[in-house]
Scaffold this motif. Structure first.
Motif, mmCIF file in Angstrom:
data_model
loop_
_atom_site.group_PDB
_atom_site.id
_atom_site.type_symbol
_atom_site.label_atom_id
_atom_site.label_comp_id
_atom_site.label_asym_id
_atom_site.label_seq_id
_atom_site.Cartn_x
_atom_site.Cartn_y
_atom_site.Cartn_z
ATOM 1 N N SER A 1 0.031 9.832 -2.728
ATOM 2 C CA SER A 1 1.260 9.110 -3.031
ATOM 3 C C SER A 1 2.027 9.902 -4.088
ATOM 4 O O SER A 1 1.556 10.052 -5.211
ATOM 5 N N LEU A 2 3.191 10.421 -3.697
ATOM 6 C CA LEU A 2 3.921 11.277 -4.639
ATOM 7 C C LEU A 2 5.138 10.576 -5.217
ATOM 8 O O LEU A 2 5.625 10.946 -6.269
ATOM 9 N N GLY A 3 5.643 9.562 -4.505
ATOM 10 C CA GLY A 3 6.900 8.968 -4.960
ATOM 11 C C GLY A 3 6.731 7.657 -5.708
ATOM 12 O O GLY A 3 7.673 6.877 -5.822
ATOM 13 N N VAL A 4 5.501 7.383 -6.207
ATOM 14 C CA VAL A 4 5.280 6.099 -6.900
ATOM 15 C C VAL A 4 4.809 6.371 -8.323
ATOM 16 O O VAL A 4 3.897 7.167 -8.547
ATOM 17 N N LYS A 5 5.474 5.748 -9.290
ATOM 18 C CA LYS A 5 5.054 5.889 -10.686
ATOM 19 C C LYS A 5 4.720 4.508 -11.229
ATOM 20 O O LYS A 5 5.527 3.592 -11.131
ATOM 21 N N ARG A 6 3.522 4.382 -11.775
ATOM 22 C CA ARG A 6 3.102 3.103 -12.365
ATOM 23 C C ARG A 6 3.340 1.910 -11.442
ATOM 24 O O ARG A 6 3.839 0.871 -11.855
ATOM 25 N N GLY A 7 3.027 2.108 -10.171
ATOM 26 C CA GLY A 7 3.119 1.000 -9.223
ATOM 27 C C GLY A 7 4.521 0.735 -8.698
ATOM 28 O O GLY A 7 4.725 -0.149 -7.886
ATOM 29 N N VAL A 8 5.517 1.511 -9.177
ATOM 30 C CA VAL A 8 6.896 1.265 -8.748
ATOM 31 C C VAL A 8 7.413 2.501 -8.014
ATOM 32 O O VAL A 8 7.185 3.631 -8.459
ATOM 33 N N VAL A 9 8.118 2.278 -6.901
ATOM 34 C CA VAL A 9 8.640 3.407 -6.121
ATOM 35 C C VAL A 9 9.694 4.145 -6.937
ATOM 36 O O VAL A 9 10.660 3.550 -7.405
ATOM 37 N N GLY B 1 -4.526 3.841 -10.207
ATOM 38 C CA GLY B 1 -4.076 5.112 -10.772
ATOM 39 C C GLY B 1 -2.997 4.897 -11.814
ATOM 40 O O GLY B 1 -3.035 5.451 -12.903
ATOM 41 N N GLY B 2 -1.988 4.063 -11.478
ATOM 42 C CA GLY B 2 -0.851 3.909 -12.386
ATOM 43 C C GLY B 2 -0.834 2.605 -13.147
ATOM 44 O O GLY B 2 -0.162 2.485 -14.172
ATOM 45 N N THR B 3 -1.548 1.588 -12.636
ATOM 46 C CA THR B 3 -1.524 0.289 -13.318
ATOM 47 C C THR B 3 -2.919 -0.311 -13.334
ATOM 48 O O THR B 3 -3.764 0.039 -12.509
ATOM 49 N N THR B 4 -3.133 -1.212 -14.276
ATOM 50 C CA THR B 4 -4.365 -1.999 -14.294
ATOM 51 C C THR B 4 -3.943 -3.444 -14.071
ATOM 52 O O THR B 4 -3.148 -3.979 -14.852
ATOM 53 N N ASP C 1 -1.525 -0.438 1.323
ATOM 54 C CA ASP C 1 -1.619 -0.435 -0.138
ATOM 55 C C ASP C 1 -0.836 0.768 -0.660
ATOM 56 O O ASP C 1 -1.258 1.908 -0.503
ATOM 57 N N ILE C 2 0.344 0.483 -1.227
ATOM 58 C CA ILE C 2 1.179 1.574 -1.744
ATOM 59 C C ILE C 2 0.843 1.748 -3.221
ATOM 60 O O ILE C 2 1.345 1.034 -4.071
ATOM 61 N N GLY C 3 -0.048 2.688 -3.496
ATOM 62 C CA GLY C 3 -0.508 2.869 -4.870
ATOM 63 C C GLY C 3 0.160 4.051 -5.535
ATOM 64 O O GLY C 3 0.983 4.739 -4.941
ATOM 65 N N THR C 4 -0.222 4.290 -6.788
ATOM 66 C CA THR C 4 0.372 5.391 -7.544
ATOM 67 C C THR C 4 -0.289 6.716 -7.161
ATOM 68 O O THR C 4 0.346 7.760 -7.164
ATOM 69 N N THR C 5 -1.595 6.668 -6.832
ATOM 70 C CA THR C 5 -2.271 7.923 -6.487
ATOM 71 C C THR C 5 -2.425 8.090 -4.985
ATOM 72 O O THR C 5 -2.399 9.192 -4.477
ATOM 73 N N LYS C 6 -2.633 6.971 -4.261
ATOM 74 C CA LYS C 6 -2.823 7.111 -2.816
ATOM 75 C C LYS C 6 -2.162 5.953 -2.077
ATOM 76 O O LYS C 6 -1.977 4.875 -2.643
ATOM 77 N N ILE C 7 -1.806 6.216 -0.820
ATOM 78 C CA ILE C 7 -1.296 5.154 0.047
ATOM 79 C C ILE C 7 -2.315 4.976 1.161
ATOM 80 O O ILE C 7 -2.730 5.953 1.786
ATOM 81 N N TYR D 1 -10.940 0.814 -2.280
ATOM 82 C CA TYR D 1 -10.293 0.192 -1.119
ATOM 83 C C TYR D 1 -10.167 -1.319 -1.245
ATOM 84 O O TYR D 1 -9.790 -1.994 -0.284
ATOM 85 N N ALA D 2 -10.492 -1.863 -2.410
ATOM 86 C CA ALA D 2 -10.477 -3.331 -2.562
ATOM 87 C C ALA D 2 -9.120 -3.927 -2.194
ATOM 88 O O ALA D 2 -9.044 -4.902 -1.443
ATOM 89 N N THR D 3 -8.037 -3.315 -2.691
ATOM 90 C CA THR D 3 -6.708 -3.886 -2.430
ATOM 91 C C THR D 3 -6.372 -3.836 -0.943
ATOM 92 O O THR D 3 -5.889 -4.814 -0.379
ATOM 93 N N ALA D 4 -6.662 -2.696 -0.299
ATOM 94 C CA ALA D 4 -6.339 -2.556 1.126
ATOM 95 C C ALA D 4 -7.092 -3.601 1.955
ATOM 96 O O ALA D 4 -6.524 -4.240 2.839
#
Length: 451
Positions: free
Chosen positions: A40-48, A212-215, A11-17, A373-376
């Motif tokens: 996760s530092l290189g992701v903004k609003r769900g986008v790398v 974190g970045g998207t709903t 799960d590559i998220g905006t706040t955590k991977i 952890y739902a997405t993972a």
């Protein structure tokens, strides 16, 4: 059939991977073997937005998961979200060459492949093609057309579209981290698999995954996905507002939100105050919890109203589209105090918090059933689902080969005996069943058992 297939959800998220390794146990529940987390530092609003940092974070999460589980990770199922995701509805049909044969999976695959060839806007590509209802000849509202007769097979599709560049960037990060990309899945679909029950999907339910970045939003009705949307703000904008409103640094704002935050301002009295250490020798800051919850309330209200607009656009207010199951909230943002009450107040729909524990084995760590952890968990389930299908096909082939070899041996033995007997001129009686019949029967039996 031994089912010890291991799969990995990333799960590559905006706040955590999060990298999660797991397999199915004998009761068909998920046994989590290991989990790794990285900031996760290189992701903004769900986008790398920064490839190098994202690769490092993925490697860090994967290494942690590997050392906990003792398994080497090779291929992963990855979730995709972000503001570039949109969904559309499309109908398509195929005319079958031979209407005397029943419709099978291959016909449905042909139809789905045809939709995959749709011409999208420049820079967009199709991520998912999800059939809704089918129509055979002129009979409508069919959920499962396999096994029916008909010449024309038609279906309505829910098509999820994303930006080619964003999808390729995620692929690039995964590959550069030394992993194979097994499959890309839309994150709200993964979360839905992890936290929704079949009854809720039948009755009609809206899943809101506040990351974190998207709903992310996924709406189900009659057991079928009806609508998906990604709204480009989540928990991070709340933290951002606290930071601005209280003039404190981000780390403190995040802690304040988690420890004392509430989505309902009436909760706190004016006298409740938190003192925050000042930066390097400056005076500490005093913040009233009432102000804090006012800031949070304003932002959360905005997010929910956005989502509610999507739910109304889908047609929740029509008799046919009413979502009886209400709303399920999941994702890290769902842990905010009094969020459920606020959601019920704004939308007038029933709400509950979705925990991904229904599919986990009984002895799983409680931390894993956190909504964060739902997405993972959903991505891991997706990987295992695909795996079991492949496994079944491979096993079927193997069994077929074994059956063939066995039959050949039997035939050789029989020929040997025939020769030894030196049978008189009378024609030999046909053997009970031809080798081929027996083989097909075995193969069918095996397939029935594999189901």
């Amino acid at each position: 059939m031994e089912n010890n297939k291991i799969s990995v959800g990333l799960d590559i998220g905006t706040t955590k991977i999060v990298a999660m390794i797991g397999r199915k146990n004998e009761y068909n529940k998920l046994e989590i073997l290991g989990i790794g987390k990285a900031k996760s530092l290189g992701v903004k609003r769900g986008v790398v937005s920064n490839i190098t940092q994202t690769i490092q974070s993925i490697q860090q999460a994967v290494e942690e998961a590997e050392s906990v589980s003792g398994h080497k990770i090779e291929e992963v199922v990855v979730g995709i979200a972000g503001q570039h995701i949109r969904s559309l509805h499309h109908s398509d049909y195929i005319t079958r060459e031979n209407s005397d044969e029943v419709i099978d999976e291959a016909d449905i695959d042909n139809l789905v492949n045809q939709v995959h060839k749709l011409v999208m806007l420049p820079g967009e590509e199709i991520i998912h093609v999800l059939p809704q209802e089918f129509k055979v000849d002129s009979q409508g509202e069919i959920k499962e057309p396999v096994g029916m007769y008909g010449g024309r097979l038609e279906a309505n599709f829910h098509v999820v579209v994303g930006q080619v560049s964003s999808i390729r960037n995620i692929g690039r990060c995964v590959k550069s981290a030394g992993l194979d990309l097994f499959k890309i899945t839309l994150e709200p679909l993964a979360s839905a698999a992890a936290v929704l029950s079949q009854e809720e999907k039948e009755a009609g339910v809206a899943l809101i995954d506040i990351g974190g970045g998207t709903t992310d939003l996924a709406i189900f009705k009659d057991g079928i996905i009806r609508h998906t949307a990604v709204i480009p703000f989540g928990g991070n904008v709340i933290t951002e507002d606290i930071k601005e409103g209280c003039s404190i640094i981000e780390k403190q704002a995040e802690l304040l939100k988690i420890k004392f935050g509430s989505a309902w301002p009436g909760e706190n009295k004016e006298t409740e105050i938190v003192s925050i250490p000042g930066l390097r020798g400056r005076e500490p800051k005093e913040i009233t919890l009432k102000n804090l919850s006012k800031i949070i309330h304003a932002r959360v209200q905005e997010i929910i109203e956005h989502v509610y607009l999507e739910i109304k656009n889908y047609g929740h207010e029509t008799a046919k589209g009413k979502l009886i199951g209400g709303i399920v909230l999941t994702g890290g943002g769902a842990q905010l105090k009094h969020l459920r009450q606020l959601v019920e107040y704004i939308t007038g729909m029933d709400a509950r918090i979705g925990y991904p524990n229904e599919h986990l084995a009984g002895d799983s760590d409680d931390a894993l059933s956190s909504p964060a952890y739902a997405t993972a968990v959903g991505l891991l389930m997706e990987g295992l689902e695909k795996g079991t299908k492949q496994q079944q096909e491979e096993d079927a082939l193997k069994a077929a080969e074994e059956a063939l070899a066995e039959e050949e041996n039997e035939l050789a033995d029989t020929d040997q005996k025939e020769v030894e007997k030196q049978v008189s001129e009378e024609p030999s009686k046909p053997r009970g069943k031809s080798f081929f019949d027996k083989f097909t029967e075995r193969f069918k039996d095996f397939l029935d058992n594999a189901e």
